[in-house]
Scaffold this active site. Structure first.
Site, mmCIF file in Angstrom:
data_model
loop_
_atom_site.group_PDB
_atom_site.id
_atom_site.type_symbol
_atom_site.label_atom_id
_atom_site.label_comp_id
_atom_site.label_asym_id
_atom_site.label_seq_id
_atom_site.Cartn_x
_atom_site.Cartn_y
_atom_site.Cartn_z
ATOM 1 N N SER A 68 0.696 -1.126 0.127
ATOM 2 C CA SER A 68 -0.126 0.393 -0.109
ATOM 3 C C SER A 68 0.407 1.405 0.017
ATOM 4 O O SER A 68 1.909 1.214 -1.143
ATOM 5 C CB SER A 68 -0.416 -0.117 1.616
ATOM 6 O OG SER A 68 -2.027 0.635 1.103
ATOM 7 N N HIS A 73 -2.392 -1.136 -4.510
ATOM 8 C CA HIS A 73 -3.740 -1.321 -4.660
ATOM 9 C C HIS A 73 -4.401 -0.096 -4.622
ATOM 10 O O HIS A 73 -3.571 1.044 -3.862
ATOM 11 C CB HIS A 73 -4.576 -2.238 -4.029
ATOM 12 C CG HIS A 73 -4.136 -1.656 -2.011
ATOM 13 N ND1 HIS A 73 -4.716 -2.301 -1.346
ATOM 14 C CD2 HIS A 73 -3.635 -0.650 -1.469
ATOM 15 C CE1 HIS A 73 -4.321 -2.014 -0.224
ATOM 16 N NE2 HIS A 73 -3.991 -0.638 -0.197
#
Length: 208
Positions: free
Chosen positions: A106, A131
């Protein structure tokens, strides 16, 4: 139940050095900071971001021409906290090298990619995950609508950062980040997130 962070901090080893004025002790992270090494470990949140930003600014003040090394082992976290670190990395004069040990997921992956060109590394068994941002909101319908617009704006901005540092098109980034996308170190190299997979310090020093 005891906070695991408190437990970990209680186990931080101390390093004793001999100086002209006698012995001096440091916790291991302060000693590594003297070598211009910063650790970014655990979830990215405001307190941690403040500490990392402060260390970056301190090392710039100490020597604006000498490289800073940022070691990353993080599952990601709060986008605004991560962007504070990102902006500080871009703001300061010293080149910031990044090294993933363990995982960079992330926001951790974005900070890994944000290192100075040709100075972004990962160890062979590290894991990288990218993501799109996520959020959960509740309240009045109009407020939820505003939050939805804001998170879409945030998604576009994060995509642009990956485009800038990874050499991918916006469409490629958007497609890859649509769901949790896990990469090995070699796959992250192919995708442009890092510049080299390293197995020894000699490999890093050879690129300096």
């Amino acid at each position: 139940m005891r906070n695991p962070v408190d437990t970990a901090m209680a186990l931080v080893p101390m390093v004793v050095e001999q100086t002209n004025r006698g012995e001096r002790s440091y916790d291991i992270y302060s000693r590594l900071l003297k070598e211009r090494i910063i650790f970014l470990t655990g979830p990215v949140e405001d307190h941690m971001a403040t500490l990392v930003c402060a260390q970056l600014l301190f090392l710039e003040a100490e020597n604006p021409k000498k490289e800073v090394a940022l070691y990353i082992n993080s599952p990601g976290g709060v986008v605004t906290a991560g962007m504070a670190i990102y902006d500080t990395m871009q703001f300061i004069k010293p080149a910031v090298s990044t090294l993933c040990i363990g995982q960079a997921a992330s926001m951790g992956s974005l900070l890994l990619a944000a290192g100075h060109k040709d100075m972004r590394f990962a160890t062979p068994n590290s894991r990288i995950m990218v993501h799109q941002p996520s959020g959960g909101f509740q309240g009045q319908a109009s407020d939820i609508e505003r939050h939805a617009r804001d998170i879409l704006k945030m998604k576009r901005r994060l995509n642009e950062v990956y485009v800038k540092h990874c050499g991918r098109t916006y469409e490629e980034v958007e497609q890859t980040l649509d769901r949790d996308h896990f990469m090995s170190a070699d796959e992250a190299l192919d995708w442009g997130l890092i510049d080299k997979v390293i197995t020894s310090r000699d490999a890093v020093e050879g690129m300096e």
